[in-house]
Design an enzyme around this catalytic site. Structure first.
Site, PDB file in Angstrom:
ATOM      1  N   CYS A  88       0.835  -1.196   0.000  1.00  0.00           N
ATOM      2  CA  CYS A  88       0.000   0.000   0.000  1.00  0.00           C
ATOM      3  C   CYS A  88       0.880   1.259   0.000  1.00  0.00           C
ATOM      4  O   CYS A  88       1.619   1.477  -0.944  1.00  0.00           O
ATOM      5  CB  CYS A  88      -1.000  -0.030   1.149  1.00  0.00           C
ATOM      6  SG  CYS A  88      -2.364   1.171   0.947  1.00  0.00           S
ATOM      7  N   HIS A 196      -3.703  -4.890  -0.379  1.00  0.00           N
ATOM      8  CA  HIS A 196      -3.220  -5.429   0.892  1.00  0.00           C
ATOM      9  C   HIS A 196      -3.210  -6.957   0.846  1.00  0.00           C
ATOM     10  O   HIS A 196      -4.260  -7.586   1.014  1.00  0.00           O
ATOM     11  CB  HIS A 196      -4.120  -4.964   2.039  1.00  0.00           C
ATOM     12  CG  HIS A 196      -3.984  -3.515   2.378  1.00  0.00           C
ATOM     13  ND1 HIS A 196      -3.071  -3.062   3.307  1.00  0.00           N
ATOM     14  CD2 HIS A 196      -4.631  -2.420   1.905  1.00  0.00           C
ATOM     15  CE1 HIS A 196      -3.166  -1.743   3.398  1.00  0.00           C
ATOM     16  NE2 HIS A 196      -4.105  -1.333   2.552  1.00  0.00           N
ATOM     17  N   GLU A 198      -2.257  -8.936   3.088  1.00  0.00           N
ATOM     18  CA  GLU A 198      -2.655  -9.458   4.404  1.00  0.00           C
ATOM     19  C   GLU A 198      -4.164  -9.480   4.582  1.00  0.00           C
ATOM     20  O   GLU A 198      -4.665 -10.131   5.512  1.00  0.00           O
ATOM     21  CB  GLU A 198      -1.988  -8.644   5.519  1.00  0.00           C
ATOM     22  CG  GLU A 198      -2.573  -7.276   5.802  1.00  0.00           C
ATOM     23  CD  GLU A 198      -2.141  -6.180   4.849  1.00  0.00           C
ATOM     24  OE1 GLU A 198      -2.469  -5.012   5.117  1.00  0.00           O
ATOM     25  OE2 GLU A 198      -1.469  -6.488   3.830  1.00  0.00           O
TER      26      GLU A 198
END
Length: 216
Positions: A88, A196, A198
């Protein structure tokens, strides 16, 4: 293998740490995931991850405030060629400049500026928040085995600004949000994702595992 996730006061640090631990475990990769603000630990890591959320200038200030961190990154990533992943705003900081409200110098690793997104479709809201498919422009090991394109998996985005790279060869993938938006960049031993990993479920875990296996 030790993976340093840089803690400079920005990023989904807990989520990122857990995602890297899970990806390593599920892939049978022996890896210590080290969340650290210590530049020396970053300099000695086998792989480096720079997360980031919020404003470009704030993230740059946070990075500058960590003693020796920028120097450690330049030495370890540029000179020693350790694998690096920016996430990001961590990816955006790889650019030359951020143009969010003010002009802020980036790390200068990827030629180009970070600019405000202006979708061609006025009905599309800014920021882009949510799931979108990615389209690979240049094949790269981080995308190995990951279904992409119109029938591919979705990645999770939260952003109002995009990296406008000067060199098309540095753009690994794009997403469609009223026009092409840079979704991933990379060259040599460094990669970055606007989305992202994650938070991107199967796509994200697969990409993280690929990053851990990657031998640039």
């Amino acid at each position: 293998m030790r993976v340093a996730i840089i803690d400079y006061g920005s990023g989904n640090l807990r989520s990122a740490t857990k995602a890297f631990e899970r990806a390593a475990h599920e892939s049978g990769i022996s890896a210590e995931i080290d969340l650290t603000c210590d530049a020396q630990r970053v300099a000695s890591a086998d792989r480096i991850v720079l997360p980031g959320v919020g404003a470009y200038a704030d993230c740059r200030r946070g990075l500058d405030a960590a003693p020796g961190m920028v120097e450690a990154l330049n030495d370890t990533v540029l000179k020693k060629a350790r694998p690096f992943l920016g996430i990001c705003v961590g990816m955006q900081l790889m650019s030359e400049r951020g143009l969010e409200k003010t002009v802020t110098n980036g790390l200068g690793w990827i030629a180009g500026d970070v600019r405000e997104m202006v979708p061609s479709d006025a009905s599309l809201k800014i920021p882009q928040i949510g799931w979108n498919r990615i389209h690979v422009k240049h094949s790269h090991p981080i995308f190995d085995g990951i279904p992409t394109g119109d029938d591919g998996l979705h990645a999770y985005f939260v952003h109002s600004y995009m990296l406008d790279a000067k060199n098309a060869s540095d753009v690994l993938a794009v997403t469609d949000y009223g026009g092409d938006v840079t979704a991933a960049v990379g060259r040599d031993n460094m990669v970055g994702t606007q989305f992202h990993p994650e938070k991107s479920q199967l796509l994200g875990l697969s990409l993280i595992a690929n990053f851990l296996k990657w031998k640039p």
